[in-house]
Design a protein around this motif. Sequence first.
Motif, PDB file in Angstrom:
ATOM      1  N   ALA B 182      -7.862 -15.157  70.357  1.00 51.35           N
ATOM      2  CA  ALA B 182      -8.500 -15.891  71.453  1.00 51.35           C
ATOM      3  C   ALA B 182      -8.685 -15.033  72.707  1.00 51.35           C
ATOM      4  O   ALA B 182      -9.696 -15.135  73.389  1.00 51.35           O
ATOM      5  N   LEU B 183      -7.713 -14.180  73.010  1.00 52.41           N
ATOM      6  CA  LEU B 183      -7.822 -13.355  74.216  1.00 52.41           C
ATOM      7  C   LEU B 183      -8.750 -12.167  73.955  1.00 52.41           C
ATOM      8  O   LEU B 183      -9.151 -11.931  72.822  1.00 52.41           O
ATOM      9  N   HIS B 184      -9.046 -11.397  75.003  1.00 51.94           N
ATOM     10  CA  HIS B 184      -9.974 -10.288  74.821  1.00 51.94           C
ATOM     11  C   HIS B 184      -9.286  -9.025  74.307  1.00 51.94           C
ATOM     12  O   HIS B 184      -9.941  -8.047  74.025  1.00 51.94           O
ATOM     13  N   LEU B 185      -7.954  -9.043  74.216  1.00 58.58           N
ATOM     14  CA  LEU B 185      -7.229  -7.901  73.665  1.00 58.58           C
ATOM     15  C   LEU B 185      -6.202  -8.377  72.641  1.00 58.58           C
ATOM     16  O   LEU B 185      -5.607  -9.434  72.812  1.00 58.58           O
ATOM     17  N   TYR B 192       0.235  -9.548  76.641  1.00 56.91           N
ATOM     18  CA  TYR B 192       0.082 -10.401  77.818  1.00 56.91           C
ATOM     19  C   TYR B 192       1.414 -10.754  78.458  1.00 56.91           C
ATOM     20  O   TYR B 192       1.458 -11.160  79.613  1.00 56.91           O
ATOM     21  N   LYS B 219     -11.557  -9.763  65.565  1.00 55.80           N
ATOM     22  CA  LYS B 219     -12.545 -10.439  66.419  1.00 55.80           C
ATOM     23  C   LYS B 219     -11.832 -11.047  67.609  1.00 55.80           C
ATOM     24  O   LYS B 219     -11.112 -12.042  67.464  1.00 55.80           O
ATOM     25  N   CYS B 220     -12.020 -10.453  68.781  1.00 59.00           N
ATOM     26  CA  CYS B 220     -11.368 -10.968  69.987  1.00 59.00           C
ATOM     27  C   CYS B 220     -12.286 -11.952  70.701  1.00 59.00           C
ATOM     28  O   CYS B 220     -13.498 -11.943  70.489  1.00 59.00           O
ATOM     29  N   GLY B 221     -11.695 -12.761  71.583  1.00 64.07           N
ATOM     30  CA  GLY B 221     -12.491 -13.736  72.324  1.00 64.07           C
ATOM     31  C   GLY B 221     -12.938 -14.869  71.421  1.00 64.07           C
ATOM     32  O   GLY B 221     -14.029 -15.404  71.570  1.00 64.07           O
ATOM     33  N   PHE B 222     -12.106 -15.228  70.483  1.00 71.20           N
ATOM     34  CA  PHE B 222     -12.494 -16.190  69.458  1.00 71.20           C
ATOM     35  C   PHE B 222     -11.387 -17.227  69.309  1.00 71.20           C
ATOM     36  O   PHE B 222     -10.385 -16.993  68.654  1.00 71.20           O
ATOM     37  N   LEU B 223     -11.554 -18.369  69.986  1.00 71.69           N
ATOM     38  CA  LEU B 223     -10.515 -19.402  69.963  1.00 71.69           C
ATOM     39  C   LEU B 223     -10.745 -20.322  68.768  1.00 71.69           C
ATOM     40  O   LEU B 223     -11.655 -21.143  68.774  1.00 71.69           O
ATOM     41  N   ARG B 226     -11.864 -24.256  68.688  1.00 72.18           N
ATOM     42  CA  ARG B 226     -13.037 -24.517  69.521  1.00 72.18           C
ATOM     43  C   ARG B 226     -14.275 -23.912  68.866  1.00 72.18           C
ATOM     44  O   ARG B 226     -15.285 -24.564  68.753  1.00 72.18           O
ATOM     45  N   THR B 227     -14.201 -22.645  68.474  1.00 74.54           N
ATOM     46  CA  THR B 227     -15.365 -22.075  67.792  1.00 74.54           C
ATOM     47  C   THR B 227     -15.302 -22.616  66.366  1.00 74.54           C
ATOM     48  O   THR B 227     -15.763 -23.720  66.146  1.00 74.54           O
ATOM     49  N   TYR B 228     -14.745 -21.902  65.425  1.00 76.05           N
ATOM     50  CA  TYR B 228     -14.589 -22.508  64.107  1.00 76.05           C
ATOM     51  C   TYR B 228     -13.224 -23.160  63.991  1.00 76.05           C
ATOM     52  O   TYR B 228     -12.254 -22.671  64.545  1.00 76.05           O
TER      53      TYR B 228
END
Lengths: 279, 474
Positions: B182-185, B192, B219-223, B226-228
């Motif tokens: 979910a996060l960008h890293l 974090y 794949k980052c930035g993928f919650l 919410r998305t799939y």
Amino acid sequence: MYKILKNEELAPKIKLFEVYAPEMAEKAKPGQFIIVIVDEKGERVPLTIADYDAKKGTISFVFNEVGKSTKQLGLLKKGDSIWNITGPLGNPSEIKHFGRVLCVAGGVMIAPMRLQVKALRYAGNVVVTVVGARIKDLLFYEDEIKALSNEFYVATDDGSKGFKGLDFLKDVLAKEKFDRCVVMGPVVMMKNVSEITKPFGIPTVVTLTPIMVDGMGMCGVCRVTVDRKMMFGCVDGPEFDGHKVDFDGLIKRQRMFLPEERLSSLLWELHGGCRCGGK
Amino acid sequence: MEVAVVAESKSKPKIKKEAVPIPKQKPEERRHNFNEVALGYTEEQALEEANRCLQCPKPQCVTGCPVEIEIPAFIKLLREGKYEEAIAKIKEKNSLPAICGRVCPQEEQCQLKCVVGKVGEPVSIGRLERFLADWERERGFKVPEIAKPTGKKVAVIGAGPAGLTVAADLAKLGHKVVIFEALHLPGGVLVYGIPEFRLPKKIVQAEVDYIQRLGVELKCGFLVGRTYTIPELLKERGFDAVFIGTGAGLPAFMNVPGEDLGGIYSANEFLIRVNLMKSYAFPCYDTPIRIGKHVVVIGGGNVAMDSARSALRLGAEEVCIVYRRSREELPARKEEIENAEQEGIVCKFLAAPTRFIGDEKGWVKQMECICMELGPPDESGRRRPVPVKGSEFVMDTDTVIVAIGRTPNPIIQRTTEGLAVTKWGTIVVDENGKTSLEGVYAGGDIVTGEATVISAMGAGKKAARAIHEYLMKK
Ligand SMILES: Cc1cc2nc3c(=O)[nH]c(=O)nc-3n(C[C@H](O)[C@H](O)[C@H](O)COP(=O)(O)OP(=O)(O)OC[C@H]3O[C@@H](n4cnc5c(N)ncnc54)[C@H](O)[C@@H]3O)c2cc1C
Ligand SMILES: Cc1cc2nc3c(=O)[nH]c(=O)nc-3n(C[C@H](O)[C@H](O)[C@H](O)COP(=O)(O)OP(=O)(O)OC[C@H]3O[C@@H](n4cnc5c(N)ncnc54)[C@H](O)[C@@H]3O)c2cc1C
Ligand code: SF4
Ligand code: FES
């Protein structure tokens, strides 16, 4: 990396970007937002989804160049890429047949409101829309939204176009019954409209924009008080009952990092950002 | 001092009672920077420490290691100067040795069981692990052999230690793995939460790079949710199995008046700003942080220690940890408590906040606390703190960090129908990490609640084995 396919200036300092993000385009719904990070050093900037097209695989968002991050974003051109985008985030708006719906949008939030009006009309509602801005030059999408709405009004803070301020809403509400009111815009405006609709007993939904970091429920900076309970704007919202929100608390929290934001913006204006190299 | 240790061998070697100390940055210096506190053993020091190991025929240390690293075997290889073989030995069981060598609570695991510990300080297994991992990283990783493709696809949700471990193990077995973060890293709490001065981010990145070189897609930035959603990943996106490693990332608040004042951070917010967003380098990095003169951290675990030490490094004049039990019950690692105290952090025990008082701008300026005393033990076996009537007092503070615990991330549970969840929000699994749904596995903090890096990795290993079996039968 997310490629910018379209870059359009809708009004001074208000820009629309369309980016290629097929997975998000497939899943996005009205009322949701994304988080944009310009580059490796960027902050996480939440922006409401203004449009999406699953076939083309694109999403659009409209932003106001206010501080360092949005100014930097605004410099990007068609063909450039954005480092990271996460989304869609937040709960989608409740879209169904309510009856008569009053939609009030202010400033940059006129863009996502267009999506909202479209969806509400599609669900069979009669929609009365009000778009407002500080001055008339900051208005955009007037014709598009007018065409989508059953009734349409314009208001400006200085009266340079349409009604002066939002007090005229009292007359609109006195004339005819509404089943729901949707407000998107600056917090002060959402507070005003909620105060206006309250005596009429119209359920009023506001889109809150507290400061966010992760936008997915991990940090708690987006906490807002609704009905005396602590809620997280990003996962419990962004939409809440406008008659129960502690707007004054929200306004205070939004100002939390003002001195730091000013410094960052100033450095950016003066010489393109900090040049210490991260030391 | 030299003492004889009666080992199970006849030679009765002389063993030094004290472990070779690890060189550290001086407290006066390190309290002003985010560089790593412990500098690591030199080759000489590592060899000297390795020589303290008795090579027990029935090594107790191994029983204390959640992933059963063959500790005496790797120490022996180290001793013989066969560093490459030594690190390979560790990596048979552990894909993230540079991380574990730094943050594992070794004193409660392998080192607690080490027999040398009965007469002196136990062998510093963690520091030796760290030495070897750093030795290898500096020379470039070797990618191990990867089984031929099985044609099966696995989705891993969350790039924390649990997810990274599952991904590495399954990739080596020839499965196609995609991690959704979910996060960008990537890294989860490792990037974090845990600060740079305990675990440099470039080390996490290097170990993640290694996992990507095994063929894992990230794949980052993928919650997910919410998305799939999980059902969509399985039914529409062609995944044959899913592993949930979403951790415990939801901050707890105390629900006392004034908690929404400016200057009051959850530890998660504070640490995310500082570590993930690198606020300590603001304005070079764009995410701001405001730190006052008098910082109060509420809590007593690793998270509280990390927050307090970060606040100090950001320029606070004084940092005080307020904990509702007494010193003996402090849950943080002993070494980190010592490090914190050396840096000048003070602790106020047996006190708990009752409300926060703000200034006219909505910024916190004072905290009211009540004194506690310890009553009889509660469910957790620790003595329960009980408020002392009328003992309220007020402290001045302009920054408060609430570090009283984190609960499971709820998004997956809310969006996955049929997934069995406990009343605490953790996911129910069997001994192999299998959830109530076919083809869906889970492990790490999302199953146990807040735990440790190595236990999350252990859960990942087990789940990887179970997923492999499931896929090969499917
Ligand atoms: C759910 C959500 C949806 C949003 N949608 C949009 C959108 O569609 N278009 C748009 O232009 N803006 C939107 N915002 C606001 C936008 O995120 C901020 O304007 C942006 O973060 C400012 O970043 P900056 O670095 O350019 O400015 P900064 O220098 O960070 O701040 C400049 C000014 O913006 C205010 N600000 C900072 N962060 C926020 C924030 N998160 N929300 C509101 N005000 C803030 C500050 O108080 C300050 O006065 C949204 C915010 C949220 C939380
Ligand atoms: C400040 C701090 C200090 C600590 N210190 C130590 C220590 O010294 N030693 C030790 O052993 N342990 C320590 N711990 C605990 C340890 O870090 C955790 O137990 C461990 O990281 C758990 O691993 P995990 O893989 O289960 O979850 P996490 O590390 O939490 O990773 C979960 C990942 O999943 C992602 N995610 C969540 N939801 C979704 C979703 N819906 N879709 C996609 N991605 C998602 C998150 O963004 C995150 O990256 C510490 C924890 C903290 C907070
Ligand atoms: S580390 Fe300790 S317990 Fe393990 S083999 Fe060496 S001496 Fe024995
Ligand atoms: S933005 Fe972090 S919890 Fe909402």
